[in-house]
Design a protein around this motif. Structure first.
Motif, mmCIF file in Angstrom:
data_model
loop_
_atom_site.group_PDB
_atom_site.id
_atom_site.type_symbol
_atom_site.label_atom_id
_atom_site.label_comp_id
_atom_site.label_asym_id
_atom_site.label_seq_id
_atom_site.Cartn_x
_atom_site.Cartn_y
_atom_site.Cartn_z
ATOM 1 N N SER A 95 0.881 -1.169 0.000
ATOM 2 C CA SER A 95 0.000 0.000 0.000
ATOM 3 C C SER A 95 0.920 1.220 0.000
ATOM 4 N N LEU A 96 1.414 1.540 -1.189
ATOM 5 C CA LEU A 96 2.477 2.524 -1.330
ATOM 6 C C LEU A 96 1.942 3.820 -1.904
ATOM 7 N N GLN A 97 2.116 4.885 -1.160
ATOM 8 C CA GLN A 97 1.745 6.214 -1.622
ATOM 9 C C GLN A 97 3.001 6.953 -2.085
ATOM 10 N N PRO A 98 2.855 7.928 -2.977
ATOM 11 C CA PRO A 98 4.032 8.689 -3.433
ATOM 12 C C PRO A 98 4.749 9.327 -2.249
ATOM 13 N N THR A 99 6.009 8.947 -2.059
ATOM 14 C CA THR A 99 6.779 9.441 -0.913
ATOM 15 C C THR A 99 8.194 9.752 -1.364
#
Length: 462
Positions: free
Chosen positions: A345-349
């Motif tokens: 569950s990867l958000q732009p970081t």
């Protein structure tokens, strides 16, 4: 011996307060006793004077009954006349003859010839003095009446009201100065001591003794304590730097023989495989495995030494955390034998850090999750930004950590499982925490025994 320690400032304030309180009580008791004796003397002096003055102003009517002349109450003698003193005449048997009594009460007192006595009259206490009255012929021996003077005890005590007020005022002033003294003592000693203690505690926790302690107060003893701690800081920092330098040199020196042994293992394996010597191949595999293990340990220690060393700089670049996580998961999945499944569950970081250091953190946390997970388990990996911080969260379904051990897992060489054959050296989490702290962040742990753990790595956004 006292088991529970108390503050020196509180102890000093309490003792001084008790001494002042005890002294104040003693002085008040002494003053009370002195006033009590002086009240009696003042009453006697006042009444004797009024009786003497009354005896000079006694007349007799046609029946030979004595009375007090009006001259006694003459306003011209106001300076000598005390309206709080009641002067009257009464017979020997106690009958009222003439004069003034409280509330014009016309009855005598059951008293005899007394220089000074105290009676209760109409619910109030009075001092009373009596003298023989003069007869018409001037004699006193066969006098049938008494000249009496009385004054209330409270009226005499009122003369000391100002003294009591002054005493209470002095006590209040002393109390106020004592409170100011206690506050000043706390400000000049307790506050600097607390600041010194917090600085020393912080330095001990971080093992950072580069910052000197400062004391700007006026007490020589506290300055001596500060100087002694600074001297100790300097010695400890020197020893830590020597230890870091020694460790770095030792680890660098170990890399060469380990590399040589590793190369010899490869050559020996090739020779044994050509000769098809199974026993030799088996022995070489054991030796090669232990050599790799030693090489990994030295590499870990070298990395931690570089992170701990003051003044070491690492290159910084913009890093997409999602790419690093996917790369680390692919590397672990390649060598994984437990058939672990990763869910993302990867958000732009985007963070600014050193790529290698961030990869080490993610790899260590993932390896730790895999190590303590069961066959075919799932590991949930997420990243994002929240409350001004960038985070990476790794959740497993493994054996979890005992509550009392959570605070220990970031210590170097600590492993919850004490099995000597267990994989790893107990350096991964310690290394990850050091990297997090290098960027002003940390690692937060949530764990339930036999249900899994959640490790959250976070650093502040630039």
């Amino acid at each position: 011996m006292l088991k529970r320690k108390i503050s020196f400032i509180n102890f000093t304030v309490i003792v001084c307060g008790l001494i002042i309180a005890a002294g104040t009580i003693c002085l008040l008791l002494m003053q009370k006793n002195l006033i009590k004796e002086d009240t009696k003397y003042l009453a006697y002096t006042e009444l004797a004077q009024e009786v003497k003055r009354a005896k000079k102003n006694i007349g007799f009517d046609e029946n030979e009954n004595p009375y007090i002349k009006s001259d006694f109450y003459d306003l011209e003698e106001k300076d000598t006349y005390n309206e709080n003193v009641y002067v009257f005449l009464q017979s020997r048997d106690g009958s009222f003859l003439d004069g003034r009594m409280p509330d014009d009460f016309r009855t005598g007192l059951d008293i005899g010839l007394q220089s000074l006595t105290k009676v209760t009259f109409q619910g109030e206490r009075y001092y009373v003095a009596t003298r023989r009255g003069k007869m018409k012929n001037g004699t006193e021996d066969d006098s049938f009446y008494l000249v009496c003077a009385m004054i209330s005890e409270q009226a005499v005590k009122d003369n000391y009201r100002g003294l009591w007020h002054q005493s209470y005022l002095v006590i209040g002033v002393v109390g106020a100065f004592f409170i100011l003294f206690a506050l000043l003592l706390r400000y000049l000693i307790a506050v600097p001591m607390r600041q010194l203690n917090e600085s020393i505690k912080k330095s001990g926790e971080n093992l950072d003794f580069t910052d000197s302690l400062e004391y700007k107060g006026c007490f020589k003893e506290l300055q001596m304590l500060t100087d002694a701690n600074n001297h100790l800081y300097q010695r400890v920092q020197q020893e830590l730097e020597r230890q870091e330098e020694f460790n770095a040199n030792v680890f660098h020196e170990l890399r060469t023989p380990i590399a040589v042994m590793h190369a010899q293992c490869q050559v020996s394996r090739e020779v044994a495989e050509k000769k098809q010597d199974k026993e030799a191949i088996k022995s070489i595999e054991v030796f090669e495995r232990q050599t790799n293990r030693m090489k990994n340990l030295v590499d870990h220690l070298l990395q931690m030494t570089a992170i701990d060393r003051k003044g070491t700089t690492f290159s910084i670049e913009d890093i997409d955390v999602r790419d690093v996580i996917e790369s680390a998961c692919d590397d672990i999945a390649y060598i994984d034998t437990k058939h672990i499944t990763f869910e993302y569950s990867l958000q732009p970081t985007i963070i600014q850090a050193n790529m290698n250091l961030i990869y080490i953190v993610i790899n260590n946390l993932l390896s730790n999750a895999v190590k303590y997970s069961n066959e075919g388990a799932k590991i949930y990996v997420s990243c994002g930004e929240k409350d001004g911080k960038s985070y990476i969260r790794i959740q497993d379904e493994g054996c979890g950590i005992e509550k009392e051990n959570i605070s220990k897992i970031f210590e170097s060489f600590y492993r919850e499982k004490k099995d000597r054959n267990a994989e790893g050296f107990g350096l991964g989490l310690s290394q990850a925490m050091k990297i997090a702290e290098l960027y002003g962040g940390g690692i937060y742990v949530e764990s339930t025994k036999n249900k899994g753990s959640i490790f959250t790595f976070f650093i502040p956004k630039p």
